[in-house]
Scaffold this motif. Sequence first.
Motif, mmCIF file in Angstrom:
data_model
loop_
_atom_site.group_PDB
_atom_site.id
_atom_site.type_symbol
_atom_site.label_atom_id
_atom_site.label_comp_id
_atom_site.label_asym_id
_atom_site.label_seq_id
_atom_site.Cartn_x
_atom_site.Cartn_y
_atom_site.Cartn_z
ATOM 1 N N ILE A 173 3.911 8.541 4.261
ATOM 2 C CA ILE A 173 3.157 7.485 4.466
ATOM 3 C C ILE A 173 1.473 7.688 4.534
ATOM 4 O O ILE A 173 0.884 6.830 4.208
ATOM 5 N N GLU A 174 1.172 8.911 4.926
ATOM 6 C CA GLU A 174 -0.244 9.500 4.795
ATOM 7 C C GLU A 174 -0.790 9.338 3.416
ATOM 8 O O GLU A 174 -1.815 8.849 3.110
ATOM 9 N N LYS A 180 -1.256 5.779 2.483
ATOM 10 C CA LYS A 180 -2.273 5.117 2.879
ATOM 11 C C LYS A 180 -3.663 5.830 2.202
ATOM 12 O O LYS A 180 -4.648 4.826 2.227
ATOM 13 N N ARG A 219 2.140 -0.228 0.387
ATOM 14 C CA ARG A 219 2.979 0.646 1.236
ATOM 15 C C ARG A 219 3.803 -0.180 2.120
ATOM 16 O O ARG A 219 3.335 -1.319 2.476
#
Length: 178
Positions: free
Chosen positions: A3-4, A7, A55
Amino acid sequence: MDIEKLKFPIGKFVKPVKITSGHLQEWITDISTFPARISKEVLDLTDPQIDTPYRPDGWTLRQVVHHCADSHMNSLIRLKLALTEDQPVIKPYFEELWAELTDTKNMPIHPSLKMLEGIHERWTSLLNSLTKDQLERVFIHPEQGKTFRIDENIGLYAWHGNHHLAHIVETKKRHNWI
């Protein structure tokens, strides 16, 4: 899926210890070319593709395009305030709420692409005219409790455009739209 990485596909903005004329030239070029680069990536997408989040629980590509127009418009205004007032306190805005408004969630992206073209043309002209003293002028961001110099903000917004462009490009790659 990290996810990072979704992002921040190009990482977070890191301000150089010393901002050089080379940094400024590169950043102004990034700002100048952003409208053409984002248009190239989104103009051939279908509505279902444009309505795909970049995302999980993230904005759709449509919202990203509209957000860029909103954000870059605000940045140009902040620049003009910093150039014409002594350490102005800028008005923050709730980008996450703006992204939920009807014009951002539902409108075609063409109006925002046209806005970006005009905003960036004026912004680039102004950025290319700045003196050393003007580059050192500041504005105060009350929400972040921070003072931003104009030269730093140029770098931040060059990064901002590239950051959101990477959201679009990486989404296209993941879905095999390239």
